[in-house]
Every structure is written in C-alpha cells, then in structure tokens.
Design an enzyme around this catalytic site. Structure first.
Site, PDB file in Angstrom:
ATOM      1  N   TYR A  60       0.858  -1.185   0.000  1.00 48.25           N
ATOM      2  CA  TYR A  60       0.000   0.000   0.000  1.00 48.25           C
ATOM      3  C   TYR A  60       0.895   1.235   0.000  1.00 48.25           C
ATOM      4  O   TYR A  60       1.533   1.560   1.000  1.00 48.25           O
ATOM      5  CB  TYR A  60      -0.944   0.004   1.206  1.00 48.25           C
ATOM      6  CG  TYR A  60      -1.808  -1.242   1.337  1.00 48.25           C
ATOM      7  CD1 TYR A  60      -2.025  -2.092   0.248  1.00 48.25           C
ATOM      8  CD2 TYR A  60      -2.418  -1.572   2.546  1.00 48.25           C
ATOM      9  CE1 TYR A  60      -2.806  -3.230   0.369  1.00 48.25           C
ATOM     10  CE2 TYR A  60      -3.208  -2.712   2.674  1.00 48.25           C
ATOM     11  CZ  TYR A  60      -3.391  -3.539   1.577  1.00 48.25           C
ATOM     12  OH  TYR A  60      -4.164  -4.669   1.701  1.00 48.25           O
ATOM     13  N   PRO A 206     -14.848  -5.921   2.687  1.00 49.02           N
ATOM     14  CA  PRO A 206     -16.037  -6.304   3.473  1.00 49.02           C
ATOM     15  C   PRO A 206     -17.301  -5.586   3.024  1.00 49.02           C
ATOM     16  O   PRO A 206     -18.411  -6.072   3.238  1.00 49.02           O
ATOM     17  CB  PRO A 206     -15.669  -5.907   4.906  1.00 49.02           C
ATOM     18  CG  PRO A 206     -14.598  -4.859   4.765  1.00 49.02           C
ATOM     19  CD  PRO A 206     -13.835  -5.242   3.528  1.00 49.02           C
ATOM     20  N   LEU A 207     -17.128  -4.415   2.360  1.00 49.05           N
ATOM     21  CA  LEU A 207     -18.294  -3.671   1.861  1.00 49.05           C
ATOM     22  C   LEU A 207     -18.457  -3.898   0.363  1.00 49.05           C
ATOM     23  O   LEU A 207     -19.163  -3.177  -0.315  1.00 49.05           O
ATOM     24  CB  LEU A 207     -18.117  -2.172   2.166  1.00 49.05           C
ATOM     25  CG  LEU A 207     -17.848  -1.852   3.640  1.00 49.05           C
ATOM     26  CD1 LEU A 207     -17.537  -0.373   3.820  1.00 49.05           C
ATOM     27  CD2 LEU A 207     -19.043  -2.258   4.494  1.00 49.05           C
ATOM     28  N   PHE A 212     -10.510  -0.545  -7.659  1.00 47.23           N
ATOM     29  CA  PHE A 212     -10.365   0.790  -8.236  1.00 47.23           C
ATOM     30  C   PHE A 212     -11.623   1.658  -8.073  1.00 47.23           C
ATOM     31  O   PHE A 212     -11.704   2.745  -8.613  1.00 47.23           O
ATOM     32  CB  PHE A 212      -9.968   0.706  -9.719  1.00 47.23           C
ATOM     33  CG  PHE A 212      -8.494   0.479  -9.907  1.00 47.23           C
ATOM     34  CD1 PHE A 212      -7.632   1.532 -10.200  1.00 47.23           C
ATOM     35  CD2 PHE A 212      -7.953  -0.778  -9.748  1.00 47.23           C
ATOM     36  CE1 PHE A 212      -6.264   1.334 -10.350  1.00 47.23           C
ATOM     37  CE2 PHE A 212      -6.591  -0.993  -9.894  1.00 47.23           C
ATOM     38  CZ  PHE A 212      -5.747   0.065 -10.187  1.00 47.23           C
ATOM     39  N   PRO A 214     -14.281   4.060  -6.117  1.00 53.02           N
ATOM     40  CA  PRO A 214     -14.194   4.993  -5.003  1.00 53.02           C
ATOM     41  C   PRO A 214     -15.207   4.721  -3.903  1.00 53.02           C
ATOM     42  O   PRO A 214     -15.033   5.138  -2.772  1.00 53.02           O
ATOM     43  CB  PRO A 214     -14.463   6.357  -5.659  1.00 53.02           C
ATOM     44  CG  PRO A 214     -15.253   6.056  -6.878  1.00 53.02           C
ATOM     45  CD  PRO A 214     -14.893   4.666  -7.310  1.00 53.02           C
TER      46      PRO A 214
HETATM   47  N1  LIG Z   1      -5.267  -8.899   1.208  1.00 58.47           N
HETATM   48  C1  LIG Z   1      -5.624  -8.265   0.109  1.00 58.47           C
HETATM   49  O1  LIG Z   1      -5.269  -8.671  -1.008  1.00 58.47           O
HETATM   50  C2  LIG Z   1      -6.480  -7.049   0.226  1.00 58.47           C
HETATM   51  C3  LIG Z   1      -7.037  -6.442  -0.908  1.00 58.47           C
HETATM   52  C4  LIG Z   1      -7.840  -5.314  -0.736  1.00 58.47           C
HETATM   53  C5  LIG Z   1      -8.063  -4.822   0.546  1.00 58.47           C
HETATM   54  N2  LIG Z   1      -7.479  -5.414   1.627  1.00 58.47           N
HETATM   55  C6  LIG Z   1      -7.707  -4.924   3.017  1.00 58.47           C
HETATM   56  O2  LIG Z   1      -9.090  -4.807   3.253  1.00 58.47           O
HETATM   57  C7  LIG Z   1      -9.410  -3.480   3.672  1.00 58.47           C
HETATM   58  C8  LIG Z   1     -10.787  -3.099   3.189  1.00 58.47           C
HETATM   59  O3  LIG Z   1     -10.878  -3.250   1.773  1.00 58.47           O
HETATM   60  P1  LIG Z   1     -11.378  -2.099   0.785  1.00 58.47           P
HETATM   61  O4  LIG Z   1     -11.024  -0.753   1.345  1.00 58.47           O
HETATM   62  O5  LIG Z   1     -10.909  -2.448  -0.577  1.00 58.47           O
HETATM   63  O6  LIG Z   1     -12.923  -2.312   0.702  1.00 58.47           O
HETATM   64  P2  LIG Z   1     -14.190  -1.983   1.598  1.00 58.47           P
HETATM   65  O7  LIG Z   1     -13.818  -1.849   3.026  1.00 58.47           O
HETATM   66  O8  LIG Z   1     -15.195  -3.005   1.205  1.00 58.47           O
HETATM   67  O9  LIG Z   1     -14.713  -0.596   1.038  1.00 58.47           O
HETATM   68  C9  LIG Z   1     -14.024   0.594   1.155  1.00 58.47           C
HETATM   69  C10 LIG Z   1     -14.789   1.634   0.340  1.00 58.47           C
HETATM   70  O10 LIG Z   1     -16.064   1.820   0.919  1.00 58.47           O
HETATM   71  C11 LIG Z   1     -16.267   3.190   1.229  1.00 58.47           C
HETATM   72  N3  LIG Z   1     -16.905   3.220   2.557  1.00 58.47           N
HETATM   73  C12 LIG Z   1     -16.401   2.792   3.740  1.00 58.47           C
HETATM   74  N4  LIG Z   1     -17.277   2.967   4.735  1.00 58.47           N
HETATM   75  C13 LIG Z   1     -18.391   3.506   4.168  1.00 58.47           C
HETATM   76  C14 LIG Z   1     -19.641   3.910   4.701  1.00 58.47           C
HETATM   77  N5  LIG Z   1     -19.938   3.791   6.000  1.00 58.47           N
HETATM   78  N6  LIG Z   1     -20.557   4.432   3.824  1.00 58.47           N
HETATM   79  C15 LIG Z   1     -20.279   4.548   2.500  1.00 58.47           C
HETATM   80  N7  LIG Z   1     -19.095   4.193   1.944  1.00 58.47           N
HETATM   81  C16 LIG Z   1     -18.169   3.666   2.777  1.00 58.47           C
HETATM   82  C17 LIG Z   1     -14.917   3.824   1.256  1.00 58.47           C
HETATM   83  O11 LIG Z   1     -14.992   5.157   0.787  1.00 58.47           O
HETATM   84  P3  LIG Z   1     -14.756   6.411   1.764  1.00 58.47           P
HETATM   85  O12 LIG Z   1     -13.296   6.587   1.896  1.00 58.47           O
HETATM   86  O13 LIG Z   1     -15.441   7.524   1.058  1.00 58.47           O
HETATM   87  O14 LIG Z   1     -15.418   6.070   3.073  1.00 58.47           O
HETATM   88  C18 LIG Z   1     -14.115   2.975   0.288  1.00 58.47           C
HETATM   89  O15 LIG Z   1     -14.219   3.442  -1.018  1.00 58.47           O
HETATM   90  C19 LIG Z   1      -8.275  -2.631   3.097  1.00 58.47           C
HETATM   91  O16 LIG Z   1      -8.091  -1.431   3.782  1.00 58.47           O
HETATM   92  C20 LIG Z   1      -7.100  -3.552   3.264  1.00 58.47           C
HETATM   93  O17 LIG Z   1      -6.612  -3.457   4.596  1.00 58.47           O
HETATM   94  C21 LIG Z   1      -6.703  -6.515   1.484  1.00 58.47           C
END
Ligand SMILES: NC(=O)c1ccc[n+]([C@@H]2O[C@H](COP(=O)([O-])OP(=O)(O)OC[C@H]3O[C@@H](n4cnc5c(N)ncnc54)[C@H](OP(=O)(O)O)[C@@H]3O)[C@@H](O)[C@H]2O)c1
Length: 271
Positions: A60, A206-207, A212, A214
C-alpha cells in the site's frame, strides 16, 4: 455476540478493525495519501473510538501507508495490534505482482519494522502466494522470522483451503485474509475451516468495494458489517475509509446485533 477475538491466543482485539489501504494516493493505492495530516487524524480517531486492530501492507503506497501509521500512532497505545503483509510488489497503480522469494520477504519485513516503528510485528501476513516460488518456501520464511522474534504471528492472504492446510503443517497460522462479504461468499469453506481451528478470518473488501472503485457498492454498509460479525465468531472486519463520518458509522455497526432471523433474511436476499 462476542465483540472481541483472541488473536493468536494472546492478543485480544475488537472485531471491528480498520483497513488502512485507502489512506494512499488514488487510483490504485499508489503514492502518499495527499492529506497526510488528515490521514494521521483518522488513524488516531479510530484508536480513540476503540479500534485496536489495523491492517496494512508493504504494497500500500508502497511503504507510505506503513509510514503514515508509524507516524500517527507510534508509540502505540497499549493493546493496539498492527497487521501488515509482505509478498506483493507494486511499481505503478496497475502494476502489482507477487514476490514471495525468501530474500524479498526478509527485506520487506525489515522495512515494515522500521516504518511501523516496532521491534516486533504483531501479525505478518503473506500477501499472496507467488506462483514462481514454492508456497512452502514463502511460509517457511515467515516461520523463520517468527522464530527470530521479528514477528509474533503468521497470517496468510489470498489463499485456497489446500494452501491454508499446507501452511498449518509448517507453522501455526493465526489469520487468513481473503475476499469475502455478504454478496461474495465463495470462501465459505475457508471461513468454516478457520472458525473450527480458532484462526482469525479477515474478509477483505467487506463492503464489496472493487479495488479501483471509489465507493462501497453495498447500500447498507452497517448491515454488511453486522452480517459479517454474525457470520462467524472468528471474523474480524477491516472496512476501509478515508472519511471520519464513515469511520464512526462502521464502528457503530459493531454494536448492531442481528437476530438469527435477520441474518437469514439478509443472507437470502443478497445471494
Ligand atoms: N489482502 C488483500 O489482497 C487485500 C485487498 C484489498 C483490501 N485489503 C484490506 O481490506 C481493507 C478493506 O478493503 P477495501 O477498502 O478495498 O474495501 P471496503 O472496506 O469493502 O470498502 C471501502 C470503500 O467503501 C467506502 N466506505 C467505507 N465505509 C463507508 C460507509 N460507511 N458508507 C459509505 N461508503 C463507505 C470507502 O470510501 P470512503 O473513503 O469515502 O469512506 C471505500 O471506497 C483494506 O483497507 C485492506 O486493509 C486486502
């Protein structure tokens, strides 16, 4: 519902954690988060609100996400657990490739120690198996780093069930981090395998956000997180956000306790 999980048998963590990946430049989580001070404030706010499990990775940034965490949170408040990963290299927003060679993993681990400002990494995860390196060699390197005291616990990411089983024969495995959420449940057998053995399961995306994209595509982020926390007691959710308001909303989800009926309805409607 139990709101904490004993990670690796010795680190009690709240099951609503924080994924720091999005605190990087976009697209592709490549480069320094443009508002560095706001990033630091967000991380400190998360800890203030009770988050004590934060997930990051060398890839990252690369490196600058770990640097931000070290700068914002070190010296760490008692009980704060930082999980990082090595084994994926990123040279451009869309140039991401595995490198699980022992020498690379060792070098990245040393860098993570320095940037996170810790003497031992609580949880070090193999970010992704490298098809050009025997999986056992990458895992054995993490086992050696654990014996040397550089890391406390070993985790895996982006692995299949046979790979989890193979790794368990090499070193105690503390966590598995794969893509999994209310609408993407192909990894159910891995969740169950881990639950039966007390291995933490860290669903990424998780969401259901796409790498890519936003925005989170799931209409009810709170429902999606509450569903994960109900799904199995070993699940630690790590939603990612750059917004203080979303951070608070996500943490509030850990106080939502679904009934078995509500869980079943959500499961059926989303599949
Ligand atoms: N091991 C791997 O290969 C891998 C790959 C990807 C991710 N990860 C890990 O998993 C974590 C989470 O994954 P992720 O960030 O890709 O996906 P995510 O948690 O499913 O979704 C994040 C997205 O959701 C938005 N969001 C978050 N809370 C929200 C809310 N309450 N209401 C509306 N929108 C919301 C965020 O935008 P805003 O900033 O506008 O809130 C962001 O764009 C990462 O930080 C990383 O630590 C690991």
């Amino acid at each position: 519902m139990n709101t904490t999980f004993l990670l690796g048998g010795d680190l009690p963590v709240n099951r609503l954690g924080y994924g720091a990946m999005r605190l990087c430049a976009q697209p592709g989580n490549f480069g320094r988060f443009p508002d560095w001070e706001a990033g630091k404030r967000l991380l400190r706010r998360a800890v203030e609100l009770g988050v004590n499990f934060i997930d990051t990775a060398h890839a990252y940034g690369p490196s600058c996400n770990e640097e931000l965490i070290g700068e914002a949170l070190a010296p760490y408040a008692s009980g704060v657990v930082i999980a990082t990963k090595g084994g994926v290299e990123k040279t451009a927003p869309d140039k991401v490739f595995p490198d699980g060679r022992p020498e690379t993993l060792r070098r990245r681990c040393e860098e993570s120690l320095r940037l996170l400002r810790v003497e031992r990494i609580d949880l070090y995860q193999l970010h992704r198996p490298d098809p050009n390196v025997p999986f056992a060699d990458s895992v054995a390197t993490l086992a050696a780093l654990r014996r040397e005291g550089k890391i406390r616990h070993v985790g895996l990411s982006n692995v299949t069930l046979p790979q989890v089983e193979e790794a368990c024969g090499i070193v105690p495995i503390t966590s598995v981090q794969n893509r999994y959420n209310l609408t993407e449940r192909a990894d159910d057998p891995v969740v169950d395998f881990c639950a039966a053995r007390g291995i933490a399961y860290l669903p990424w995306g998780p969401l259901a956000a796409k790498p890519f994209a936003p925005e989170a595509p799931l209409a009810s982020t709170r429902g999606a997180l509450a569903w994960l926390l109900h799904r199995a007691p070993n699940i630690i959710a790590i939603p990612g956000t750059t917004s203080p308001a979303h951070l608070e909303e996500n943490i509030a989800a850990s106080r939502v306790s679904l009934s078995d009926e509500e869980f079943a309805t959500l499961s059926a409607n989303a599949s």
